[in-house]
Enzyme design. Structure first.
Site, PDB file in Angstrom:
ATOM      1  N   THR A  40      37.654  25.792  37.946  1.00  0.00           N
ATOM      2  CA  THR A  40      36.629  26.119  38.950  1.00  0.00           C
ATOM      3  C   THR A  40      36.050  27.499  38.679  1.00  0.00           C
ATOM      4  O   THR A  40      34.825  27.692  38.641  1.00  0.00           O
ATOM      5  CB  THR A  40      37.275  26.132  40.358  1.00  0.00           C
ATOM      6  OG1 THR A  40      37.880  24.872  40.606  1.00  0.00           O
ATOM      7  CG2 THR A  40      36.241  26.446  41.426  1.00  0.00           C
ATOM      8  N   GLY A 114      45.441  14.140  33.890  1.00  0.00           N
ATOM      9  CA  GLY A 114      46.895  14.083  33.763  1.00  0.00           C
ATOM     10  C   GLY A 114      47.547  13.534  35.019  1.00  0.00           C
ATOM     11  O   GLY A 114      47.079  13.798  36.130  1.00  0.00           O
ATOM     12  N   GLY A 144      44.335  23.227  41.082  1.00  0.00           N
ATOM     13  CA  GLY A 144      43.254  23.900  41.788  1.00  0.00           C
ATOM     14  C   GLY A 144      42.799  23.263  43.071  1.00  0.00           C
ATOM     15  O   GLY A 144      43.588  22.641  43.812  1.00  0.00           O
ATOM     16  N   SER A 145      41.493  23.385  43.350  1.00  0.00           N
ATOM     17  CA  SER A 145      40.959  22.966  44.647  1.00  0.00           C
ATOM     18  C   SER A 145      39.538  22.436  44.516  1.00  0.00           C
ATOM     19  O   SER A 145      38.892  22.604  43.479  1.00  0.00           O
ATOM     20  CB  SER A 145      40.971  24.157  45.602  1.00  0.00           C
ATOM     21  OG  SER A 145      40.111  25.175  45.110  1.00  0.00           O
ATOM     22  N   ALA A 322      41.237  33.765  42.023  1.00  0.00           N
ATOM     23  CA  ALA A 322      41.536  33.616  40.603  1.00  0.00           C
ATOM     24  C   ALA A 322      42.664  34.548  40.163  1.00  0.00           C
ATOM     25  O   ALA A 322      43.561  34.143  39.423  1.00  0.00           O
ATOM     26  CB  ALA A 322      40.276  33.903  39.792  1.00  0.00           C
ATOM     27  N   HIS A 446      33.473  64.170  40.540  1.00  0.00           N
ATOM     28  CA  HIS A 446      32.247  64.342  41.327  1.00  0.00           C
ATOM     29  C   HIS A 446      31.037  64.276  40.398  1.00  0.00           C
ATOM     30  O   HIS A 446      31.071  64.883  39.328  1.00  0.00           O
ATOM     31  CB  HIS A 446      32.271  65.698  42.032  1.00  0.00           C
ATOM     32  CG  HIS A 446      30.990  65.993  42.753  1.00  0.00           C
ATOM     33  ND1 HIS A 446      30.684  65.386  43.956  1.00  0.00           N
ATOM     34  CD2 HIS A 446      29.941  66.780  42.434  1.00  0.00           C
ATOM     35  CE1 HIS A 446      29.489  65.808  44.355  1.00  0.00           C
ATOM     36  NE2 HIS A 446      29.008  66.662  43.439  1.00  0.00           N
TER      37      HIS A 446
END
Ligand code: FAD
Ligand code: NAI
Length: 468
Positions: A40, A114, A144-145, A322, A446
């Site tokens: 993803t 798989g 994953g999703s 991730a 700075h």
């Protein structure tokens, strides 16, 4: 073929796990159902969304900010197919990068879906209908999703879309309604708002980014409204219906059922969260089932209740990020090798790549109040920084939260330019359990944006920031 370990899924969790397993001397296979590697994140998530965020930001700055810098442009216009092509090229380069890493580490790559035949046998079903089986001693599930899409929202992938389709729109939409004021809604909403679309966000809860610090939500909301985005909080979308060329969306106020909002827009983007993906994985063949949210339960070693089967990333509990998946990939590989790794989950930062960016690590004030932990906090506005004035990126602030008695930093919350990169300092400070005074006494170059963190730490530890 016999492997020491097989990883299912080639997202940031899976491919990193495979590399670490190979580094540790295991004979490793990785199985990916799509023809491309990276999951993803690489194909339809982190990388393409950031590519479009960068492109749209260049356009927005050229249109609205270059004049002030004394740079005058004429004839500025958007070439959307080119913008999408550049994004696709970025993705392609990353796909190739992961393929290269697999080769370099001598990891066997199998493309196909798989599934578990049993604990030690994985079936790989290829797109052409053929299949093969490989034998494995251990397995890491990293599948994953997918976006959550309620059946009633008529998801048609054309005008009623998720983030996946929103990354491939070939012309700038006139209008888009986004369901959900979370990370995806705000990032992709920003892309199209910057390109000139009218963006409306309908959020069910009281505020955008409801899990982040309330001050950050407020600050970002101000900036996104200035960008022209419109927001309706505490509304529930009740209907999403496609017509020939438009989408009709109905939302109902949660406070007054009679208050109904009707919208007619070019696109409706559904961005209400993601669900773990375990479809047709054959979990039942190894005696595993998912929890009420569809996640695979794991113990503190990321091992499932089936010995030798581990799971990582979006498919298990925790933030769907991730870098969290990557940490877990390394962790699982090291556990398999008999090592004793550790993940400090509390110190995994969260970043929203809007402009200004939002980044956070540790506790929010709301969480500390709920836990009853005494705290003090110091804030510093970006507009008081010389660097921010030079670049005209004045929006935002840094907030440092420290324990009231010990002064230990408990949270860092940033809204502002380059917050995504600045948060690494917050993570490092908290990883080494620094106090606010430690941070306040460190020299910060700075002029840089990081001076805001030093000043916020000064405000937290002794209420004595220098520049406000
Ligand atoms: P995934 O990346 O989802 O990979 C899983 C892989 O497994 C996929 O390739 C899938 O095809 C494969 N697979 C699934 N089932 C099988 C099977 N049975 N057989 C073979 N292969 C299978 N996170 C961030 O940290 N930063 C960001 O900026 C960021 N931006 C995002 C933007 C968008 C639009 C989206 C949608 C997500 C974003 N995320 C971001 C979240 C991030 O993409 C996920 O947290 C991360 O990809 C999870 O990694 P993973 O390895 O667990 O799973
Ligand atoms: P999210 O969980 O961030 O936000 C979903 C929002 O939708 C919440 O504010 C929720 O209150 C709201 N919502 C839920 N149901 C609703 C409804 N019916 N009507 C209106 N509002 C509703 O989920 P999002 O944005 O889909 O992202 C999914 C995951 O992807 C996140 O968990 C995030 O971790 C990950 N991601 C991370 C990114 C990053 O790290 N920069 C970028 C994009 C995604």
């Amino acid at each position: 073929m016999q492997y020491d370990v097989t990883v299912i899924g080639s997202g940031p969790g899976g491919y990193v796990a495979a590399i670490r397993c190979a580094q540790l001397g295991m004979r490793t296979a990785i199985v990916e159902r799509y023809p491309v590697m990276g999951g993803t994140c690489l194909n339809v998530g982190c990388i393409p969304s950031k590519a479009l965020l960068d492109s749209s930001e260049h356009f927005h700055n050229a249109k609205h900010r270059f004049d002030a810098h004394g740079i005058n442009l004429t004839g500025l216009k958007i070439n959307m197919p080119q913008m999408i092509q550049r994004k696709n090229n970025v993705v392609l380069e990353n796909n190739k990068g992961v393929e290269f890493l697999m080769k370099k580490n001598k990891i066997d790559v199998y493309h196909g879906h798989g599934s578990f035949v049993n604990k030690n046998k994985i079936r790989i079903a290829r797109e052409d209908g053929s299949a093969l089986e490989i034998d494995t001693t251990k397995t890491i599930i990293a599948t994953g999703s997918k976006p959550i899409v309620p059946a009633g929202f008529n998801y048609d992938k054309k005008r009623i879309i998720t983030s996946t389709e929103a990354l491939n729109i070939d012309r700038v939409p006139g209008s888009m309604l986004i369901i959900g004021g979370g990370v995806i809604g705000l990032e992709l909403g920003s892309v199209y708002a910057r390109l000139g679309a009218q963006i409306t966000v309908v959020e069910y809860l009281d505020r955008i980014l409801p899990t982040m610090d309330a001050d950050c939500s407020r600050e970002l909301l101000k900036s996104l409204k200035l960008l022209g985005m419109q927001f309706h909080m505490r509304h529930a979308v009740t209907e999403v219906k496609p017509s020939k060329t438009k989408v009709k969306v109905v939302a109902q106020s949660r406070d007054d059922a009679a208050k109904i909002l009707n919208f007619e827009v070019d696109y409706c983007l559904i961005a209400i969260g993601r669900r773990p993906y375990t479809d047709r994985l054959g979990l039942e063949n190894i005696g595993l089932s998912t929890d009420e949210k569809g996640r695979i339960p794991v113990n503190e070693h990321l091992e499932t209740s089936a010995p030798g089967i581990y799971a990582i990333g979006d498919v298990i509990r925790g933030a769907m990020l991730a870098h969290k998946a990557e940490e877990e990939g390394v962790f699982a590989a090291e556990v398999l090798a008999g090592q004793k790794p550790h993940i400090h989950y509390h110190l995994i930062p969260g970043v929203v790549y809007t402009w200004p960016e939002v980044a956070a690590v540790g506790y929010t004030e709301e969480e500390l109040k709920e836990k009853g932990v005494p705290f003090k906090s110091g804030k510093f506005p970006f507009r008081a920084l010389g660097r921010a004035r030079a670049s005209m990126d004045l929006d935002g602030m840094v907030k440092v939260i420290a324990h009231k008695d010990t002064d230990e930093i408990l949270g860092v919350h940033i809204v502002g330019a380059r917050a995504a990169d600045m948060i690494a300092e917050g993570v490092a400070l908290m990883e080494f359990r620094a106090s606010a005074e430690d941070a306040a006494r460190m020299s910060h170059a700075h002029p840089t944006y990081t001076e805001a963190l030093k000043e916020a730490a000064l405000a937290a530890t002794a209420n004595r920031p220098i520049h406000v």
